[in-house]
Design a protein around this motif. Structure first.
Motif, PDB file in Angstrom:
ATOM      1  N   PHE A 109       0.839  -1.183   0.000  1.00  0.00           N
ATOM      2  CA  PHE A 109       0.000   0.000   0.000  1.00  0.00           C
ATOM      3  C   PHE A 109       0.877   1.236   0.000  1.00  0.00           C
ATOM      4  CE2 PHE A 109       0.422   1.498   4.394  1.00  0.00           C
ATOM      5  CZ  PHE A 109       0.978   0.371   4.997  1.00  0.00           C
ATOM      6  N   GLU A 110       0.263   2.345  -0.374  1.00  0.00           N
ATOM      7  CA  GLU A 110       1.025   3.580  -0.443  1.00  0.00           C
ATOM      8  C   GLU A 110       0.742   4.460   0.753  1.00  0.00           C
ATOM      9  OE1 GLU A 110       1.188   5.693  -4.251  1.00  0.00           O
ATOM     10  OE2 GLU A 110       0.568   3.772  -5.133  1.00  0.00           O
ATOM     11  N   LEU A 111       1.811   5.053   1.295  1.00  0.00           N
ATOM     12  CA  LEU A 111       1.653   6.069   2.329  1.00  0.00           C
ATOM     13  C   LEU A 111       1.997   7.399   1.686  1.00  0.00           C
ATOM     14  CD1 LEU A 111       3.396   4.436   5.410  1.00  0.00           C
ATOM     15  CD2 LEU A 111       0.981   5.031   5.204  1.00  0.00           C
ATOM     16  N   THR A 112       1.232   8.423   1.965  1.00  0.00           N
ATOM     17  CA  THR A 112       1.521   9.697   1.317  1.00  0.00           C
ATOM     18  C   THR A 112       2.177  10.675   2.276  1.00  0.00           C
ATOM     19  OG1 THR A 112      -0.742  10.305   1.805  1.00  0.00           O
ATOM     20  CG2 THR A 112      -0.274   9.569  -0.423  1.00  0.00           C
ATOM     21  N   TYR A 113       2.122  10.341   3.585  1.00  0.00           N
ATOM     22  CA  TYR A 113       2.662  11.234   4.586  1.00  0.00           C
ATOM     23  C   TYR A 113       3.737  10.519   5.387  1.00  0.00           C
ATOM     24  CZ  TYR A 113       2.906  14.163   8.725  1.00  0.00           C
ATOM     25  OH  TYR A 113       3.365  14.947   9.753  1.00  0.00           O
ATOM     26  N   PRO A 114       4.881  11.072   5.748  1.00  0.00           N
ATOM     27  CA  PRO A 114       5.351  12.438   5.442  1.00  0.00           C
ATOM     28  C   PRO A 114       5.854  12.595   4.006  1.00  0.00           C
ATOM     29  CG  PRO A 114       6.918  11.266   6.861  1.00  0.00           C
ATOM     30  CD  PRO A 114       5.789  10.339   6.613  1.00  0.00           C
ATOM     31  N   GLU A 115       6.098  11.469   3.280  1.00  0.00           N
ATOM     32  CA  GLU A 115       6.476  11.559   1.875  1.00  0.00           C
ATOM     33  C   GLU A 115       5.917  10.312   1.209  1.00  0.00           C
ATOM     34  OE1 GLU A 115      10.742  10.351   1.386  1.00  0.00           O
ATOM     35  OE2 GLU A 115      10.760  10.679   3.537  1.00  0.00           O
ATOM     36  N   PRO A 116       5.717  10.343  -0.116  1.00  0.00           N
ATOM     37  CA  PRO A 116       5.110   9.182  -0.749  1.00  0.00           C
ATOM     38  C   PRO A 116       6.022   7.958  -0.685  1.00  0.00           C
ATOM     39  CG  PRO A 116       5.369  11.015  -2.312  1.00  0.00           C
ATOM     40  CD  PRO A 116       6.056  11.402  -1.060  1.00  0.00           C
ATOM     41  N   ARG A 117       5.527   6.871  -0.181  1.00  0.00           N
ATOM     42  CA  ARG A 117       6.306   5.648  -0.092  1.00  0.00           C
ATOM     43  C   ARG A 117       5.444   4.444  -0.377  1.00  0.00           C
ATOM     44  NH1 ARG A 117       7.656   6.237   4.953  1.00  0.00           N
ATOM     45  NH2 ARG A 117       5.994   7.672   4.541  1.00  0.00           N
ATOM     46  N   LEU A 118       6.084   3.393  -0.851  1.00  0.00           N
ATOM     47  CA  LEU A 118       5.394   2.139  -1.076  1.00  0.00           C
ATOM     48  C   LEU A 118       5.814   1.192   0.040  1.00  0.00           C
ATOM     49  CD1 LEU A 118       3.505   0.928  -3.208  1.00  0.00           C
ATOM     50  CD2 LEU A 118       5.522  -0.166  -4.180  1.00  0.00           C
ATOM     51  N   VAL A 119       4.826   0.620   0.706  1.00  0.00           N
ATOM     52  CA  VAL A 119       5.109  -0.211   1.867  1.00  0.00           C
ATOM     53  C   VAL A 119       4.513  -1.597   1.666  1.00  0.00           C
ATOM     54  CG1 VAL A 119       4.716  -0.467   4.353  1.00  0.00           C
ATOM     55  CG2 VAL A 119       5.130   1.797   3.388  1.00  0.00           C
ATOM     56  N   ARG A 120       5.301  -2.622   1.992  1.00  0.00           N
ATOM     57  CA  ARG A 120       4.749  -3.979   1.961  1.00  0.00           C
ATOM     58  C   ARG A 120       4.369  -4.353   3.384  1.00  0.00           C
ATOM     59  NH1 ARG A 120       8.530  -7.375  -0.885  1.00  0.00           N
ATOM     60  NH2 ARG A 120       7.508  -6.607  -2.744  1.00  0.00           N
ATOM     61  N   LEU A 121       3.205  -4.940   3.510  1.00  0.00           N
ATOM     62  CA  LEU A 121       2.670  -5.255   4.837  1.00  0.00           C
ATOM     63  C   LEU A 121       2.417  -6.758   4.946  1.00  0.00           C
ATOM     64  CD1 LEU A 121      -0.258  -3.515   6.639  1.00  0.00           C
ATOM     65  CD2 LEU A 121      -0.559  -5.855   5.902  1.00  0.00           C
ATOM     66  N   TYR A 122       2.896  -7.351   6.032  1.00  0.00           N
ATOM     67  CA  TYR A 122       2.537  -8.724   6.363  1.00  0.00           C
ATOM     68  C   TYR A 122       1.776  -8.690   7.669  1.00  0.00           C
ATOM     69  CZ  TYR A 122       6.006 -10.211   2.973  1.00  0.00           C
ATOM     70  OH  TYR A 122       6.703 -10.389   1.833  1.00  0.00           O
ATOM     71  N   LEU A 123       0.685  -9.412   7.696  1.00  0.00           N
ATOM     72  CA  LEU A 123      -0.141  -9.419   8.896  1.00  0.00           C
ATOM     73  C   LEU A 123      -0.318 -10.877   9.319  1.00  0.00           C
ATOM     74  CD1 LEU A 123      -2.803  -7.001   9.586  1.00  0.00           C
ATOM     75  CD2 LEU A 123      -3.683  -9.278   9.428  1.00  0.00           C
ATOM     76  N   VAL A 124       0.138 -11.194  10.510  1.00  0.00           N
ATOM     77  CA  VAL A 124       0.137 -12.590  10.961  1.00  0.00           C
ATOM     78  C   VAL A 124      -0.587 -12.669  12.304  1.00  0.00           C
ATOM     79  CG1 VAL A 124       1.590 -14.580  11.501  1.00  0.00           C
ATOM     80  CG2 VAL A 124       2.413 -12.816   9.930  1.00  0.00           C
ATOM     81  N   PRO A 125      -1.593 -13.528  12.398  1.00  0.00           N
ATOM     82  CA  PRO A 125      -2.321 -13.622  13.676  1.00  0.00           C
ATOM     83  C   PRO A 125      -1.536 -14.410  14.716  1.00  0.00           C
ATOM     84  CG  PRO A 125      -3.227 -15.159  12.076  1.00  0.00           C
ATOM     85  CD  PRO A 125      -2.137 -14.411  11.375  1.00  0.00           C
TER      86      PRO A 125
END
Ligand code: ADP
Ligand code: MG
Length: 390
Positions: A109-125
């Motif tokens: 997903f993209e974060l626009t703040y504080p600067e535009p970045r592309l982030v990969r997220l892993y979510l593990v229960p």
């Protein structure tokens, strides 16, 4: 944390009410120490680490996560991840509500703040914390902005070279038959003129004219195509060559490492500015470094230095590769000259063309079996206009 240590801790916790104040103090100190160790470890990670509950509420965020999201620890606690990453909650669906196994999620997903970045997220229960064994998620965030950019650049470079390859093929493959067609059509026309004119000969002559027009048209398509792949005139802007070099090296770093090449780049921080087209200069550096790497075995050295005098800025690319045979030296810049099985022999031709269009030069020095030094020279932006001495 080892399982053994954990279970011994569990045993102590089970006897909490039997502990005297001294032992209790020891235990609290030990827990605090362990907590601090893990806190340090998590904060040393480059990846962002979050712990959230099934409502998405953030319970813990390490420093990398705070930096990535651009919020402090205070602002993050109580914030929900669903708000920061829209669409994440729906993708977990009804799994959150019932007692079914929770899903594992990987997404970008993209974060626009504080600067535009592309982030990969892993979510593990996981289940943890307290008696009730509440359901939580560990969330790992990595900044992949750079990876994405360099992949795009790689694709762009590969596309450029495959277009060049295609062009080389087109020029070679179509040029000869088109010539031969033109010659034979001319011969046919001449022979036809010697025959007595009739309805038949006129109709054949008409067919030949059509064929010649079509050949001319094909020739035009080929020339236009070759024209199209020629580099555009450079779009000049004030440029720090050291910066451009650093960008190219960052992009080629992995290939250098994979091939076991040792890089020593020492360029002056105060290198004088030149007027250059950044993208074209990148292409120049890229091609020179690629050739150097291809000439070397693992353990080879690529040494890059810079130098400036009153008129010019120089970059020197030295490799400890196979070197160039004397008889090949004169053919280096000729299109399609290559000594490599998969080479297309256009790299140095393009480098030379770009350097000329910048008012600069390329020079090559080589010793067979020792190595090669490629020097590119760019005129300084503030080049002094030589005064004619009286
Ligand atoms: P290609 O890399 O496709 O062969 P280039 O135009 O980039 O085409 O280079 C032409 C030829 O010049 C190479 O095939 C190689 O023989 C020679 N060459 C270029 N740079 C070097 C170098 N650093 N060391 C040894 N040979 C080189
Ligand atoms: Mg090459």
């Amino acid at each position: 944390m080892s399982g053994k240590k954990h279970s011994s801790l569990d045993r102590v916790l089970g006897r909490l009410d039997t502990l005297d104040p001294v032992n209790l103090t020891n235990l609290v100190q030990r827990l605090a120490r362990e907590h601090a160790v893990f806190e340090d470890i998590f904060n040393a990670l480059q990846e962002g680490v979050l712990v959230i509950d099934t409502e998405g509420e953030i319970e813990y965020a390490n420093t990398s996560a705070q930096r990535l999201i651009g919020l402090g620890a205070d602002e993050l606690t109580g914030e929900t991840l669903w708000r920061l990453v829209p669409g994440l909650r729906p993708s977990l669906g009804g799994a959150l509500d019932d007692d079914a196994a929770l899903p594992v999620v990987a997404r970008e997903f993209e974060l626009t703040y504080p600067e535009p970045r592309l982030v990969r997220l892993y979510l593990v229960p996981f289940r943890g914390g307290g008696r009730e064994q509440s359901r939580r998620f560990a969330v790992i965030l990595s900044d992949i902005t750079r990876d994405k950019q360099s992949t795009e650049e790689r694709i762009e470079n590969e596309r450029t070279s495959s277009v060049l390859l295609l062009a080389a093929g087109v020029a070679h493959e179509l040029g000869n038959p088109l010539n031969s067609l033109t010659i034979h059509l001319q011969l046919m026309e001449r022979k036809l003129k010697k025959l007595k004119s009739s309805k038949e000969t006129e109709s054949v002559a008409e067919s030949i004219r059509i064929c010649r027009d079509e050949v001319t048209r094909l020739d035009g398509i080929v020339s236009n195509f070759l024209e199209a792949i020629r580099p555009q005139p450079p779009d000049l802007a004030e440029t720090n060559l050291g910066e451009v070099l650093a960008e190219v090296l960052a992009f080629q770093q992995r290939e250098l490492a994979d091939r076991g090449i040792i890089l020593e780049a020492e360029t002056a921080a105060d290198l004088p500015r030149v007027m250059a087209d950044r993208n074209q200069v990148k292409q120049v550096f890229f091609n020179i470094i690629k050739n150097a790497v291809e000439a070397m075995q693992p353990g080879g050295h690529l040494r890059i230095r810079s130098r400036a005098d009153d008129d010019n800025v120089y970059l020197l690319f030295g490799d400890s590769g196979a070197g160039i045979k004397q008889e090949d030296l004169v053919r280096l810049f000729q299109p399609y000259h290559t000594t490599k099985p998969g080479g297309h022999g256009l790299g140095l031709m393009i480098v030379q063309r770009i350097m000329r269009e910048h008012g600069g030069q390329i020079g090559i020095e080589s010793k067979e079996g020792v190595g090669t030094v490629v020097t590119v020279q760019f005129p300084r932006k503030d080049r002094r206009v030589r005064m004619l001495t009286s």
